[in-house]
Design an enzyme around this catalytic site. Structure first.
Site, PDB file in Angstrom:
ATOM      1  N   THR A   1       0.838  -1.198   0.000  1.00 29.49           N
ATOM      2  CA  THR A   1       0.000   0.000   0.000  1.00 29.49           C
ATOM      3  C   THR A   1       0.871   1.246   0.000  1.00 29.49           C
ATOM      4  OG1 THR A   1      -1.693  -1.141   1.277  1.00 29.49           O
ATOM      5  CG2 THR A   1      -1.740   1.274   1.329  1.00 29.49           C
TER       6      THR A   1
ATOM      7  N   ARG B   1     -12.600  -8.601  -1.714  1.00 27.93           N
ATOM      8  CA  ARG B   1     -11.794  -8.477  -0.505  1.00 27.93           C
ATOM      9  C   ARG B   1     -11.343  -7.027  -0.312  1.00 27.93           C
ATOM     10  NH1 ARG B   1      -6.306  -6.665   0.837  1.00 27.93           N
ATOM     11  NH2 ARG B   1      -5.649  -7.793   2.696  1.00 27.93           N
ATOM     12  N   VAL B   2     -11.477  -6.526   0.894  1.00 32.31           N
ATOM     13  CA  VAL B   2     -11.009  -5.185   1.247  1.00 32.31           C
ATOM     14  C   VAL B   2     -10.088  -5.318   2.451  1.00 32.31           C
ATOM     15  CG1 VAL B   2     -11.673  -2.888   2.048  1.00 32.31           C
ATOM     16  CG2 VAL B   2     -13.084  -4.066   0.346  1.00 32.31           C
TER      17      VAL B   2
ATOM     18  N   GLY C   1       1.016  -3.463   4.829  1.00 34.74           N
ATOM     19  CA  GLY C   1       1.256  -4.805   5.339  1.00 34.74           C
ATOM     20  C   GLY C   1       0.060  -5.701   5.105  1.00 34.74           C
TER      21      GLY C   1
END
Length: 320
Positions: free
Chosen positions: A151, A179-180, A203
């Site tokens: 990210t 998926r979030v 992560g």
């Protein structure tokens, strides 16, 4: 004082542009959005925006968030497809009185209604990565998410004391559709309060969300901890807690900056990099290293490391 800090080497060009804006007294919201968009638009960074790695159905689903530290306004999108700059959509959502977190088709309808750029975010490089990953598995082997989940997260302070935080990601490679992760979840992937400071995470989202680690860092700074002390306490304590309760802890790397422009970084993995620029420091990439006692320290990335980083990411790919 002004400053901006971001996860990973991939943020360098974006924070360099933001630093130039901040020097000219630009707003922290405009500066951080510009910096995140630079990462989203660069196709060779395969974990964010255009060129982001797809889910198990070979679709690119993106998560992003924006938070204003003055008002505590938050805007988030999850599992959005076919829009170029999800961070900008998230920022617009942060200004809405309600309906601040939209996902999937609802987020796409909102983006269309407000004139955001539609774009096929699946690149030829990402398709090659996908097909090569599929080939690596056998009929008896379940497709498992890619272990990398990089990210881009940032915290920004302008010279008027206004602070913002923002994130953007394509999430886990080969994730389940829909998926979030933690990136668009306030308190987990990001949090900022202009009266204190901000933090952002990269992560394994499923583990970061278990501890609301970004909020915990801001809470510790509010109690008087420096950004580095707050990062150390929050990350290391939660890493130990997960290992005690679950036997293991996923990747967690957190960055933070307070409202004085002081910053801190803590990670539980090898190989983490971050970038920072302040009124007193030109845009710089640091590598997190560990000594023989596993105590972390920071090292400025060498030219050789920087050159190798870009060469690796832009190298031609061959479908296996």
């Amino acid at each position: 004082m002004y400053g901006i800090i971001a996860t990973w080497r991939m943020s360098l060009e974006g924070i360099s542009e933001a630093a130039d804006m901040l020097k000219k007294s630009a707003d922290a919201g405009d500066s951080i959005e510009t910096a995140i968009r630079a990462v989203e638009d660069f196709e060779f960074y395969k974990s964010v925006g255009y060129g982001g790695l797809p889910n198990e159905e070979m679709e690119v689903e993106l998560d992003a968030a924006f938070m204003d530290g003055d008002t505590l306004d938050v805007g988030c999108v999850g599992a959005i497809k076919d829009y170029a700059n999800p961070v900008s959509i998230a920022r617009m959502l942060s200004k809405e009185p309600v309906n601040n977190f939209l996902v999937g088709a609802g987020a796409e309808k909102y983006a269309h209604r407000h004139g955001f750029e539609r774009k096929n975010m699946l690149t030829e490089r990402a398709k090659i990565h996908y097909h090569n990953r599929v080939k690596e598995t056998t009929e008896n082997t379940e497709l498992k998410p890619y272990s990398g989940h990089d990210t881009v997260g940032m915290v920004c302070l302008d010279d008027k004391g206004h602070m913002t935080a923002a994130t953007s990601t394509s999430g886990l490679f080969m994730k389940h559709a829909g998926r979030v992760g933690d990136s668009p979840v306030s308190g987990s992937g990001f949090y900022v309060d202009s009266e204190v400071g901000g933090a952002s995470a990269t992560g394994l989202g499923e583990d970061v969300m278990k501890g609301c680690v970004s909020y915990e860092i801001v809470r510790l700074m509010k109690e008087g901890k420096t950004p580095q002390e707050a990062c150390d306490i929050a990350v290391n304590t939660f890493d130990k807690e997960l290992k005690k309760r679950r036997g293991k802890a996923g990747d967690m790397s957190l960055i933070a900056m307070n409202n004085k422009g002081e910053w801190g970084v803590t990670t539980n993995i090898e190989g983490f990099s971050f970038a920072v620029a302040t009124e007193n420091e030109e845009p710089t990439v640091y590598l997190v290293k560990f000594d023989e006692n596993h105590k972390q320290y920071f090292e400025v990335a060498s030219k050789e490391w920087m050159d190798n980083y870009m060469a690796t990411r832009t190298a031609p790919l061959v479908r296996k």
